[in-house]
Design an enzyme around this catalytic site. Structure first.
Site, PDB file in Angstrom:
ATOM      1  N   ASN A  11       0.793  -1.234   0.000  1.00  0.00           N
ATOM      2  CA  ASN A  11       0.000   0.000   0.000  1.00  0.00           C
ATOM      3  C   ASN A  11       0.824   1.281   0.000  1.00  0.00           C
ATOM      4  OD1 ASN A  11      -2.534  -1.423   0.045  1.00  0.00           O
ATOM      5  ND2 ASN A  11      -2.044  -1.920   2.168  1.00  0.00           N
ATOM      6  N   ARG A  18      -3.770   7.826  -0.204  1.00  0.00           N
ATOM      7  CA  ARG A  18      -4.257   6.954   0.880  1.00  0.00           C
ATOM      8  C   ARG A  18      -4.176   7.674   2.222  1.00  0.00           C
ATOM      9  NH1 ARG A  18      -0.905   2.316   3.796  1.00  0.00           N
ATOM     10  NH2 ARG A  18      -2.511   1.591   5.224  1.00  0.00           N
ATOM     11  N   TYR A  23      -0.696   9.941   6.317  1.00  0.00           N
ATOM     12  CA  TYR A  23       0.509   9.748   5.528  1.00  0.00           C
ATOM     13  C   TYR A  23       0.941  10.973   4.726  1.00  0.00           C
ATOM     14  CZ  TYR A  23      -0.565   4.898   6.656  1.00  0.00           C
ATOM     15  OH  TYR A  23      -0.844   3.745   7.324  1.00  0.00           O
ATOM     16  N   ASN A  74      10.403   0.077   4.796  1.00  0.00           N
ATOM     17  CA  ASN A  74       9.081   0.338   5.338  1.00  0.00           C
ATOM     18  C   ASN A  74       8.241  -0.845   4.876  1.00  0.00           C
ATOM     19  OD1 ASN A  74       6.462   1.063   5.901  1.00  0.00           O
ATOM     20  ND2 ASN A  74       6.683   3.173   5.204  1.00  0.00           N
ATOM     21  N   ALA A  77       2.244  -3.047   6.421  1.00  0.00           N
ATOM     22  CA  ALA A  77       1.536  -3.984   7.293  1.00  0.00           C
ATOM     23  C   ALA A  77       2.323  -5.261   7.543  1.00  0.00           C
ATOM     24  CB  ALA A  77       0.171  -4.320   6.701  1.00  0.00           C
ATOM     25  N   GLU A  98      14.452   0.513   9.912  1.00  0.00           N
ATOM     26  CA  GLU A  98      13.006   0.399   9.744  1.00  0.00           C
ATOM     27  C   GLU A  98      12.401   1.793   9.764  1.00  0.00           C
ATOM     28  OE1 GLU A  98       9.194  -1.609  12.068  1.00  0.00           O
ATOM     29  OE2 GLU A  98      11.219  -1.988  12.794  1.00  0.00           O
ATOM     30  N   HIS A 100       8.742   4.109   9.340  1.00  0.00           N
ATOM     31  CA  HIS A 100       7.284   4.212   9.240  1.00  0.00           C
ATOM     32  C   HIS A 100       6.923   5.687   9.128  1.00  0.00           C
ATOM     33  CE1 HIS A 100       6.597   0.022   9.977  1.00  0.00           C
ATOM     34  NE2 HIS A 100       7.491   0.087  10.943  1.00  0.00           N
ATOM     35  N   ARG A 107      -1.294   4.701  17.035  1.00  0.00           N
ATOM     36  CA  ARG A 107      -2.382   4.132  16.242  1.00  0.00           C
ATOM     37  C   ARG A 107      -2.950   2.883  16.916  1.00  0.00           C
ATOM     38  NH1 ARG A 107      -0.724   3.872  10.158  1.00  0.00           N
ATOM     39  NH2 ARG A 107      -2.936   3.390  10.036  1.00  0.00           N
TER      40      ARG A 107
END
Length: 151
Positions: A11, A18, A23, A74, A77, A98, A100, A107
């Site tokens: 995604n 989105r 984002y 990234n 999910a 990593e 995000h 969240r």
């Protein structure tokens, strides 16, 4: 020449449209262009992959072995579900960061647990797409430090 691979999971191709309240409005092309610019300015090879398919991501991680100095990932999910991506990253022994875009800890509770974080050199969360820029600069610094140590 040093080399960095940026991997984006499911995604992330929808960036810009989105859930812009989470984002932002920047696109994946914006992210890749920024990373490419930083790499060029620092005489670093750069490649990027975005896939909605776990196996393709794993295959690309395997292909990076012995060719890439750092991975920025990234996993989307897959961060919260994929032991297979974790194992691939551990198996190739390439340091990784990593990233995000949103603050996953602000969240849903299922996003608070990730399978990659404890293996990552660093985790960047909640900085928007600037997190990729920060990861690029950090990776380049670490690559340069390692080169000086080996010289």
């Amino acid at each position: 020449m040093p080399s960095i691979l940026v991997i984006n999971g499911p995604n992330i191709n929808l960036l810009g449209t989105r859930e812009p309240h989470l984002y932002g409005t920047a696109t994946l092309a914006d992210v890749i262009n920024n990373c490419s610019r930083i790499a060029t300015e620092n005489e670093t090879d750069f490649d990027a992959l975005q896939s909605n398919h776990e196996g393709i991501i794993i295959d690309r991680i395997h292909e990076a072995r012995g060719k890439v100095d750092y991975i920025i990932i990234n996993a989307g999910a897959f961060t919260h579900t994929s032991v297979a991506i974790r194992d691939a990253l551990a198996g190739v022994s390439i340091p990784f960061i990593e990233v995000h875009i949103s603050n996953v800890y602000a969240r849903e509770s299922f996003r608070h647990r990730g399978y990659l974080s404890d293996k990552a050199v660093a985790c960047i969360v909640g900085l928007g797409i600037y997190g990729y820029d920060a990861a690029m600069h950090f990776a380049i610094r670490k690559i340069n430090e390692k080169s000086k140590e080996q010289a």
